[in-house]
Design a protein around this motif. Sequence first.
Motif, PDB file in Angstrom:
ATOM      1  N   PHE C  26       0.790  -1.348   0.008  1.00 31.44           N
ATOM      2  CA  PHE C  26       0.009   0.144   0.026  1.00 31.44           C
ATOM      3  C   PHE C  26       0.853   1.378   0.031  1.00 31.44           C
ATOM      4  O   PHE C  26       0.575   2.331  -0.382  1.00 31.44           O
ATOM      5  N   GLY C  27       2.234   1.158   0.588  1.00 31.75           N
ATOM      6  CA  GLY C  27       2.791   2.326   0.672  1.00 31.75           C
ATOM      7  C   GLY C  27       3.576   2.641  -0.855  1.00 31.75           C
ATOM      8  O   GLY C  27       3.770   3.888  -1.095  1.00 31.75           O
ATOM      9  N   LEU C  28       3.741   1.671  -1.549  1.00 32.58           N
ATOM     10  CA  LEU C  28       4.721   1.773  -2.786  1.00 32.58           C
ATOM     11  C   LEU C  28       4.157   3.053  -3.741  1.00 32.58           C
ATOM     12  O   LEU C  28       4.769   3.857  -3.968  1.00 32.58           O
ATOM     13  N   PRO C  29       2.542   2.879  -3.942  1.00 26.82           N
ATOM     14  CA  PRO C  29       2.365   4.043  -4.815  1.00 26.82           C
ATOM     15  C   PRO C  29       2.548   5.143  -4.230  1.00 26.82           C
ATOM     16  O   PRO C  29       2.725   6.252  -4.865  1.00 26.82           O
ATOM     17  N   VAL C  30       2.325   5.418  -2.893  1.00 25.98           N
ATOM     18  CA  VAL C  30       2.353   6.916  -2.249  1.00 25.98           C
ATOM     19  C   VAL C  30       3.796   7.265  -2.308  1.00 25.98           C
ATOM     20  O   VAL C  30       3.895   8.455  -2.723  1.00 25.98           O
ATOM     21  N   VAL C  31       4.632   6.542  -2.071  1.00 25.77           N
ATOM     22  CA  VAL C  31       6.028   6.853  -1.898  1.00 25.77           C
ATOM     23  C   VAL C  31       6.398   7.086  -3.450  1.00 25.77           C
ATOM     24  O   VAL C  31       7.180   8.238  -3.516  1.00 25.77           O
ATOM     25  N   LEU C  35       7.693  10.949  -4.565  1.00 25.33           N
ATOM     26  CA  LEU C  35       9.063  11.076  -5.167  1.00 25.33           C
ATOM     27  C   LEU C  35       8.992  12.034  -6.316  1.00 25.33           C
ATOM     28  O   LEU C  35       9.521  12.854  -6.505  1.00 25.33           O
ATOM     29  N   PHE C  36       8.238  11.358  -7.035  1.00 26.19           N
ATOM     30  CA  PHE C  36       8.179  11.953  -8.450  1.00 26.19           C
ATOM     31  C   PHE C  36       7.519  13.514  -8.236  1.00 26.19           C
ATOM     32  O   PHE C  36       7.873  14.423  -9.184  1.00 26.19           O
ATOM     33  N   GLY C  37       6.510  13.576  -7.612  1.00 26.19           N
ATOM     34  CA  GLY C  37       5.674  14.702  -7.478  1.00 26.19           C
ATOM     35  C   GLY C  37       6.713  15.849  -6.924  1.00 26.19           C
ATOM     36  O   GLY C  37       6.649  16.844  -7.245  1.00 26.19           O
ATOM     37  N   PHE C  38       7.407  15.375  -6.066  1.00 24.18           N
ATOM     38  CA  PHE C  38       8.155  16.206  -5.120  1.00 24.18           C
ATOM     39  C   PHE C  38       9.313  16.850  -6.131  1.00 24.18           C
ATOM     40  O   PHE C  38       9.609  17.978  -6.256  1.00 24.18           O
ATOM     41  N   LYS C 169       4.670  15.125 -26.548  1.00 25.53           N
ATOM     42  CA  LYS C 169       5.091  13.581 -26.505  1.00 25.53           C
ATOM     43  C   LYS C 169       5.424  13.188 -25.163  1.00 25.53           C
ATOM     44  O   LYS C 169       6.507  14.214 -24.690  1.00 25.53           O
ATOM     45  N   GLY C 170       5.050  12.719 -24.417  1.00 22.97           N
ATOM     46  CA  GLY C 170       5.438  12.326 -22.860  1.00 22.97           C
ATOM     47  C   GLY C 170       4.964  13.047 -22.078  1.00 22.97           C
ATOM     48  O   GLY C 170       5.392  13.215 -20.773  1.00 22.97           O
ATOM     49  N   GLU C 171       3.833  13.665 -22.031  1.00 23.42           N
ATOM     50  CA  GLU C 171       3.468  14.709 -21.205  1.00 23.42           C
ATOM     51  C   GLU C 171       2.678  13.796 -20.143  1.00 23.42           C
ATOM     52  O   GLU C 171       2.062  12.840 -20.047  1.00 23.42           O
ATOM     53  N   HIS C 172       3.357  14.116 -18.697  1.00 21.80           N
ATOM     54  CA  HIS C 172       2.837  13.747 -17.468  1.00 21.80           C
ATOM     55  C   HIS C 172       2.704  12.387 -17.598  1.00 21.80           C
ATOM     56  O   HIS C 172       2.265  11.445 -17.050  1.00 21.80           O
ATOM     57  N   THR C 173       3.702  11.721 -18.148  1.00 20.29           N
ATOM     58  CA  THR C 173       4.086  10.368 -18.435  1.00 20.29           C
ATOM     59  C   THR C 173       4.181   9.601 -16.920  1.00 20.29           C
ATOM     60  O   THR C 173       4.001   8.542 -16.865  1.00 20.29           O
ATOM     61  N   PHE C 174       4.614  10.376 -15.959  1.00 22.91           N
ATOM     62  CA  PHE C 174       4.957   9.564 -14.607  1.00 22.91           C
ATOM     63  C   PHE C 174       3.739   9.116 -13.934  1.00 22.91           C
ATOM     64  O   PHE C 174       3.818   7.792 -13.566  1.00 22.91           O
ATOM     65  N   ILE C 175       2.448   9.655 -14.188  1.00 23.85           N
ATOM     66  CA  ILE C 175       1.388   8.703 -13.625  1.00 23.85           C
ATOM     67  C   ILE C 175       0.976   7.466 -14.196  1.00 23.85           C
ATOM     68  O   ILE C 175       1.012   6.542 -13.836  1.00 23.85           O
ATOM     69  N   PRO C 176       0.995   7.530 -15.567  1.00 25.96           N
ATOM     70  CA  PRO C 176       0.627   6.451 -16.148  1.00 25.96           C
ATOM     71  C   PRO C 176       1.533   5.430 -15.941  1.00 25.96           C
ATOM     72  O   PRO C 176       1.261   4.306 -15.965  1.00 25.96           O
ATOM     73  N   GLY C 177       2.786   6.076 -16.194  1.00 29.72           N
ATOM     74  CA  GLY C 177       4.048   4.975 -15.938  1.00 29.72           C
ATOM     75  C   GLY C 177       4.187   4.441 -14.648  1.00 29.72           C
ATOM     76  O   GLY C 177       4.262   3.071 -14.468  1.00 29.72           O
ATOM     77  N   ILE C 178       3.762   5.047 -13.619  1.00 29.13           N
ATOM     78  CA  ILE C 178       3.775   4.511 -12.119  1.00 29.13           C
ATOM     79  C   ILE C 178       2.617   3.510 -12.107  1.00 29.13           C
ATOM     80  O   ILE C 178       2.817   2.496 -11.500  1.00 29.13           O
ATOM     81  N   VAL C 241      -4.698  13.829  -8.779  1.00 27.03           N
ATOM     82  CA  VAL C 241      -5.777  14.920  -8.852  1.00 27.03           C
ATOM     83  C   VAL C 241      -5.733  15.778  -7.698  1.00 27.03           C
ATOM     84  O   VAL C 241      -5.610  17.107  -8.112  1.00 27.03           O
ATOM     85  N   TYR C 242      -5.484  15.384  -6.552  1.00 24.70           N
ATOM     86  CA  TYR C 242      -5.736  16.308  -5.325  1.00 24.70           C
ATOM     87  C   TYR C 242      -4.495  17.010  -5.021  1.00 24.70           C
ATOM     88  O   TYR C 242      -4.239  18.040  -4.567  1.00 24.70           O
ATOM     89  N   ALA C 243      -3.420  16.122  -5.018  1.00 23.06           N
ATOM     90  CA  ALA C 243      -2.036  16.536  -4.333  1.00 23.06           C
ATOM     91  C   ALA C 243      -1.298  17.052  -5.483  1.00 23.06           C
ATOM     92  O   ALA C 243      -0.548  18.263  -5.194  1.00 23.06           O
ATOM     93  N   LEU C 244      -1.334  16.498  -6.703  1.00 24.07           N
ATOM     94  CA  LEU C 244      -0.194  16.949  -7.702  1.00 24.07           C
ATOM     95  C   LEU C 244      -1.195  17.981  -8.660  1.00 24.07           C
ATOM     96  O   LEU C 244      -0.524  18.469  -9.585  1.00 24.07           O
ATOM     97  N   GLU C 245      -2.389  18.006  -8.451  1.00 22.07           N
ATOM     98  CA  GLU C 245      -3.200  18.878  -9.381  1.00 22.07           C
ATOM     99  C   GLU C 245      -3.345  18.414 -10.794  1.00 22.07           C
ATOM    100  O   GLU C 245      -2.994  19.355 -11.589  1.00 22.07           O
ATOM    101  N   LEU C 246      -3.013  17.169 -11.143  1.00 25.58           N
ATOM    102  CA  LEU C 246      -3.154  16.838 -12.548  1.00 25.58           C
ATOM    103  C   LEU C 246      -4.375  16.101 -12.606  1.00 25.58           C
ATOM    104  O   LEU C 246      -4.761  15.268 -12.331  1.00 25.58           O
ATOM    105  N   PRO C 247      -5.491  16.651 -13.430  1.00 25.38           N
ATOM    106  CA  PRO C 247      -6.830  16.427 -13.620  1.00 25.38           C
ATOM    107  C   PRO C 247      -6.781  15.173 -14.492  1.00 25.38           C
ATOM    108  O   PRO C 247      -6.050  14.885 -15.231  1.00 25.38           O
ATOM    109  N   ILE C 248      -7.937  14.276 -14.504  1.00 25.74           N
ATOM    110  CA  ILE C 248      -8.111  13.118 -15.451  1.00 25.74           C
ATOM    111  C   ILE C 248      -9.178  13.735 -16.357  1.00 25.74           C
ATOM    112  O   ILE C 248     -10.250  14.317 -16.048  1.00 25.74           O
ATOM    113  N   LYS C 249      -8.702  13.822 -17.557  1.00 23.44           N
ATOM    114  CA  LYS C 249      -9.436  14.485 -18.667  1.00 23.44           C
ATOM    115  C   LYS C 249     -10.664  13.725 -19.250  1.00 23.44           C
ATOM    116  O   LYS C 249     -11.611  14.099 -19.539  1.00 23.44           O
ATOM    117  N   GLY C 250     -10.299  12.163 -19.031  1.00 30.89           N
ATOM    118  CA  GLY C 250     -11.069  11.458 -19.955  1.00 30.89           C
ATOM    119  C   GLY C 250     -12.227  10.631 -18.782  1.00 30.89           C
ATOM    120  O   GLY C 250     -12.253  10.992 -17.579  1.00 30.89           O
TER     121      GLY C 250
END
Lengths: 310, 247, 368
Positions: C26-31, C35-38, C169-178, C241-250
């Motif tokens: 449960f901690g992995l995604p948060v960490v 890290l990426f967000g920071f 190309k590669g926009e906000h890639t880290f969320i889908p990647g993670i 969405v709430y901490a990194l303010e990266l909205p889901i458009k779809g």
Amino acid sequence: MTSVELNNVTKKYDKEKVVAVDDVSLSVSKGELFGLIGPDGAGKSSIFRILTTLLLPDGGTATVEGYDVVKDYKTIRGNVGYMPGRFSLYQDLTVEENLSFFATVFGTSIEENYELIKDIYIQIEPFKKRRAGKLSGGMKQKLALSCALIHKPSILFLDEPTTGVDAVSRKEFWEMLKRLKQQGITIMVSTPYMDEATLCDRIALIQSGKILSVDTPSGIVKSYHGKLFAIKSDAMYKLMNDLRAFEHTRSCFAFGEYHHISFKERDKDYTEEVLNYLQAKGHTGVEIKSVTPAIEDCFIDMVEEKKSEA
Amino acid sequence: MNSTVIKAEKLTKRYGDFVAANELTFDVRAGEIFGFLGANGAGKTTAMRMLCGLSVPSSGTASVAGYDVYKQTENIKRNIGYMSQKFSLYEDLTVMENIGFYAGIYGLTDKEIKEKSVQLVDQLGLHDSAKKLVRSLPLGWKQKLSFLVAIIHQPKIVFLDEPTSGVDPVARRQFWDLIYQAADTGITAFVTTHYMDESEYCHRVSIMVDGNIRALDSPANLKKHFSASSMDEVFQGLAREAKRKED
Amino acid sequence: MKQLFSFIKKEFLHVFRDRKTLMLLFGLPVVQLTLFGFALTNEVKNAKIVVADYSKDIATKQITEKIEASKYFDVEKSLKSHDEIEAAFKTGKIKLAILFPENFNENLLHLHKAQIQIIADASDINTATTLTNYISAIVADYQRQLMKDASIPLTITPEIRMLYNPELKGEHTFIPGIMAMIMLLICVMMTSISIVREKELGTMEILLVSPFKPLMVIIAKFIPYLLISFFNITSILLISVYALELPIKGSILLLYSESLLFVVTALAIGLLISIQAQSQQTAMFGSLMATMLPTLLLSGFIFPVENMPLPLRIISNVVPSKWFFIIVKSIMIKGAGISVVWKETLVLTGMMLFFLTVSLRKFKIRLA
């Protein structure tokens, strides 16, 4: 009535290089307590796995309660109780959780068959909230047996249930098996402890995948030919070396507080010669007597016979 | 046979309220084969760990090979050998590689290692298998080999933890022959076993029940004392008194 | 059914008994997200920008001041013409340029609309998008303020241009990647380990001997990790969405459906590994090799697939996470629907069916 039957069963591993089970034939009657006696690596586990349909034999046929282990594996699977070599329990689940899990997997519940396991389970019930990993060897063994019994199997396969368990728990375990036998359950059990052999109705001595002998324990002892002597002196290690050097000695090995010795001419009594020989060697406190062989003597004898044949 | 190699005085190990080993007092003489018996959970392993310098006692004193179990554990480790049934040899190394490795750990010189290897292989009659992986050896050979490897540095004491579990009766006896040979060269053997007949091969035997040493004497004297016909009877009688069934 | 339920319960007990693994699960995604967000927000603070103001009126001045007042931007200097913008970017220090056309305020007052040009250096895609988003937000804020005062509808249209990487190309890639990585890790590694552990323990022998069907064993192993994965997806999305303010458009429903598809694929891969592996270590190592490496290197998560040499581009097609990555990216960032990602979905479905069939067929009802 036959419960288990093996006909020329063979099992090889490692691309046919290792022969684990070599042309084994034997049969176990209903309600019998049958022992497979032999050291690690003798092929006992392979035989059990073939009978529980987990392994396919490379040759020969086998049936359990009349069902073929290859074709009718589904029928067999529901009707046998099996305790694999290691105590196969979930270490991180409690005693109760383990038991109730295995009960539901076999489509029953603890309550339904409580009578059958009561004798055994009652001893570990005070610890039912404890995780299986934290139990002592003897208690794990009791839990594993309860789990194997929970679905009221007509036949039990117990693969080395007493290995690594202390002498007291071993004794208790065999007492439990006797009570299960009285309820009509066929039990096939394997063990490396020769002294447990006498507790079975019949035994098969097995070494390197081959059956050395199948008989009742007393039958096996009777078939030992020749005389066997027990001997001791004040210096046991020296005694062993001296006896082995004695010209008439066939074999000599330690056996409890005595050494057991047999002679090349197996029916002849060499007591006089031995006593003289040992006196000359300077032994004191020498005691020699004729003894009835134990299963272990028979086993050693058969193994050595095989060796000299080869 | 008179010098003492292990001397324990009121040696105790507590885990919280639980007394795993309670005021153990005994001594073991040089060259002796000392049987250390007890049911599962009686405290054998705990006691052995303290003597090997793997676990610090809660109270009491003990010396092993003349060294203190509190302060001189490093010296102790240099002077003892240890063999358990489970992990003594590397299955994926050959016989020679295993010997070389253990000899190396104990600081034997290359020349000594060579001599020892030849000697061990001779002793075991393993010439044909010297270059084979340990995995391919029968269990009986493995156990003999791991015993000889455990005493490769000529330790004063060798601790054997259930060395013969699961071995066939012939190999078991060959194993005891090796113990006797080692004892003859002055190595003390401290052995635990579940085979009661083996306890008869020991010079002296101690039996632990619930963390206490309940009996300590030669097998003959023990049988006389408890009017029993075998060591198994002696053991069953004592071990059945046990209250605790747990590790 | 009761058997299956009891089996699933047992699996959950395993998960919850092992505190360390539980924390990891449960901690992995948060960490990872933190890290990426920071790393991301850190870069965005005090970004140096330039302003080219052709209008030089009250409105442009107010907007410039507002931007300067925010903690994200330092206005490095004002440029006289937009020819200087390119040169400013070339120095590498400037992340973004703002260009006010002539008569900005007048257009706003008389035509009720005006344009503002935002030009970003998109070679660092994450920073560029974040910065333009911030600027747009500030401008929108100013617009609201004006409307409140003037009570007439006004529109300031930010016209965004991405230099060096116009297609983003590669926009906000880290969320889908993670998301891809965590789901793979958990599903592949945990299923394979938990099955292999039963082999090591010997309990697998008992289960096989029982009347419980092998297929049920598999389903029971799948369900807990499926649920944990969905919990993780939810927490990733919430954080983004709430901490990194990266909205889901779809569509969120579509996103979850695609995730389900991916999770089942991952579980099937885990099953396949567990069939081959004989020890927990092998299972763990195999899972890492099968998941982490291809996801990091070949999915486009870190290195754009387009820039890879041809052989790698071909290999990347058999990496499930590449397809999932494209799907999630399209849904989350571009707001794409199934009509856009149907091809990728089809590929992923094919892969799922393939792995599932192979592993179910290979699942042994006997010991080796």
